[in-house]
Design an enzyme around this catalytic site. Structure first.
Site, PDB file in Angstrom:
ATOM      1  N   SER A 169      41.288  43.959  43.899  1.00 51.31           N
ATOM      2  CA  SER A 169      40.278  43.549  43.149  1.00 51.31           C
ATOM      3  C   SER A 169      38.922  42.840  44.419  1.00 51.31           C
ATOM      4  O   SER A 169      37.880  42.771  43.878  1.00 51.31           O
ATOM      5  CB  SER A 169      40.033  42.414  42.149  1.00 51.31           C
ATOM      6  OG  SER A 169      40.752  41.468  42.702  1.00 51.31           O
ATOM      7  N   LYS A 186      38.522  35.519  43.639  1.00 49.36           N
ATOM      8  CA  LYS A 186      36.930  36.345  43.152  1.00 49.36           C
ATOM      9  C   LYS A 186      35.839  35.669  43.880  1.00 49.36           C
ATOM     10  O   LYS A 186      36.139  34.269  44.381  1.00 49.36           O
ATOM     11  CB  LYS A 186      37.002  36.300  41.506  1.00 49.36           C
ATOM     12  CG  LYS A 186      38.062  36.646  40.792  1.00 49.36           C
ATOM     13  CD  LYS A 186      38.066  38.152  40.644  1.00 49.36           C
ATOM     14  CE  LYS A 186      39.376  38.768  39.994  1.00 49.36           C
ATOM     15  NZ  LYS A 186      39.956  39.632  40.501  1.00 49.36           N
TER      16      LYS A 186
END
Lengths: 194, 168
Positions: free
Chosen positions: A68, A111
Site C-alpha cells: 500500500s 501510511k
C-alpha cells in the site's frame, strides 16, 4: 562439576569437612547454578526493559510488508522509525507514520499523513464530477497510502485518532539501492486550501 | 589529588550503573504492569469520585490484564481521548464489537459497534463525554492505558444503556 576461584574452593573444603560427602556436593552445585541463573535472569530483565524504553520512547528499526505504500516503500523494506515526534506532537502533513490498525489493535499500519485536524480532505475519486469534501475532526488525522489503488486507509475506515500513531518513519536502510531519506508523496497535494 | 579523582570516577560509574538499571525497569513496570492514577471529574459517579470535588479517588491501573486487548462488558477502562490525545478518560465498557446498543443522546438511535471498537460510557449520564458523544472508541486507544482496579470495592451498577443484541 566446575568449581573456580578461591572462595569456592574454600567453601568446598569447609563443606566436605562438615557433613556426608553427597550433601556437600549438592550444596555447592546448587549454590553455583542458582547464582548463575539469578544473574542471567537479572541481566535479561534489565536488557528487556532498556529495549522497551528504547522502542517506546526513542525509536527503532521496522520491517514493512504490503503493497500500500509503493513506490515509496516496497514490500519487505526495512526502515527506521522514531517516536519522539509523536510525544512532542510534531507530526506534519506528508509524514509517513506507523499507527495501530483501527480494526485490529494487535497489528500496525504504515501510511502517509494527508491531513491534520481541521483540514478539508477531498474524498471523491478524480473521475467523479461532483467533488465531495470531509473535514478532519479534532484529535484525528487522515491517513492514505501512496499506492491509492491498493490501500485500505482513511478512505475506508475514516479519520484515525492521533492517539493511535506510534512513530514516524524517516529513513530507509534496506534495500541498499534505495538507501536514504524517504521521498515526498507521488500523488501531489490532496487537501485543497492548505 | 589522584585519590579524590579516583573517588569521583568510581562514584560516577556507580551512579551510571544504578541509573541505567533503575530507570528502564521502573519505566517498563509503570508502562506494562501497573501504575497509580488520580481520577478527576464527575462522569463516573457514583462508582468513582462520589465525593465530588472534595476528594479525588486514587485508582490502580492494571496494564497487564489488557495486554491482549481483551476487556469484558462492565469493566472500567481508561483510554486516550479521541478528541484530545493529551488526555486520558476513564469510562465503563458497555458493549464490544458486533453488539448493537440503544444509545442515549447519540445522533443514531441504534448503533452496531464495528470490528476493533468498543462502546464506553460514564456512569453519570448527561455529565459524561463518552461514546454517546464521539461514537464507538477504537480498541487500540486502550492500548496506551488500561483496565482498572480501585482500592475500595466498587459495586457495579446495572448497565444503563440497553444492550440489545450480544454478539457471540
Amino acid at each position: 562439576m566446575v568449581i573456580a576461584g578461591i572462595p569456592e574452593t574454600l567453601d568446598v573444603i569447609f563443606l566436605f569437612s562438615r557433613g556426608p560427602w553427597w550433601q556437600s556436593l549438592h550444596r555447592t552445585m546448587l549454590r553455583g547454578i542458582l547464582g548463575k541463573t539469578f544473574r542471567l535472569v537479572g541481566y535479561t530483565i534489565q536488557y528487556a526493559c532498556i529495549a522497551h524504553c528504547a522502542f517506546e520512547y526513542v525509536g527503532g528499526v521496522v520491517m514493512c510488508s504490503g503493497p500500500s505504500m509503493e513506490p515509496t516503500i516496497q514490500n519487505s523494506d526495512i526502515v527506521c522509525a522514531e517516536n519522539l515526534s509523536r510525544h512532542f506532537y510534531g507530526i506534519q502533513r506528508g509524514d509517513i507514520v506507523i499507527a495501530k490498525s483501527p480494526s485490529d489493535p494487535k497489528s500496525n499500519i504504515c501510511k502517509r499523513v494527508i491531513g491534520l485536524e481541521g483540514d478539508k480532505i477531498l474524498t471523491s475519486r478524480p473521475s467523479d464530477f461532483f467533488k465531495s469534501h470531509n473535514y478532519v475532526p479534532t484529535g484525528h488525522v487522515w491517513l492514505e497510502g501512496d499506492n491509492l489503488q491498493n490501500s485500505t486507509d482513511s478512505r475506508y475506515y475514516g479519520p484515525v485518532p492521533y492517539g493511535l500513531i506510534r512513530g514516524r518513519i524517516f529513513f530507509k536502510i534496506w534495500p541498499l539501492s534505495d538507501f536514504g531519506f524517504l521521498r515526498d508523496s507521488p500523488n501531489g497535494h490532496r487537501s485543497p486550501g492548505d | 589529588m589522584a585519590q579524590s579523582q579516583g573517588w569521583v570516577t568510581r562514584y560516577f560509574k556507580a551512579f551510571c550503573k544504578g541509573f541505567f538499571v533503575a530507570v528502564p525497569v521502573a519505566v517498563t513496570f509503570l508502562d506494562r504492569v501497573a501504575c497509580v492514577a488520580r481520577v478527576e471529574g464527575a462522569s463516573m459517579q457514583p462508582s468513582l469520585n462520589p465525593g465530588g470535588s472534595q476528594s479525588s479517588d486514587v485508582v490502580l491501573l492494571n496494564h497487564w490484564k489488557v495486554r491482549n486487548f481483551e476487556v469484558q462488558r462492565g469493566d472500567i477502562v481508561s483510554l486516550v481521548s479521541p478528541k484530545n490525545p493529551e488526555q486520558k478518560i476513564i469510562k465503563r465498557v458497555i458493549a464490544l464489537e458486533g453488539d448493537i446498543v440503544k444509545t442515549i443522546g447519540h445522533k443514531n438511535r441504534y448503533v452496531k459497534v464495528p470490528r476493533g471498537h468498543i462502546w464506553v460510557e460514564g456512569d453519570h449520564h448527561g455529565h459524561s463525554f463518552d461514546s454517546n458523544s464521539f461514537g464507538p472508541a477504537m480498541n487500540s486507544l486502550k492500548a496506551r492505558t488500561t483496565s482498572l482496579v480501585t482500592f475500595e470495592q466498587i459495586n457495579s451498577p446495572e448497565i444503563c444503556t440497553e444492550l440489545l443484541h450480544r454478539a457471540e
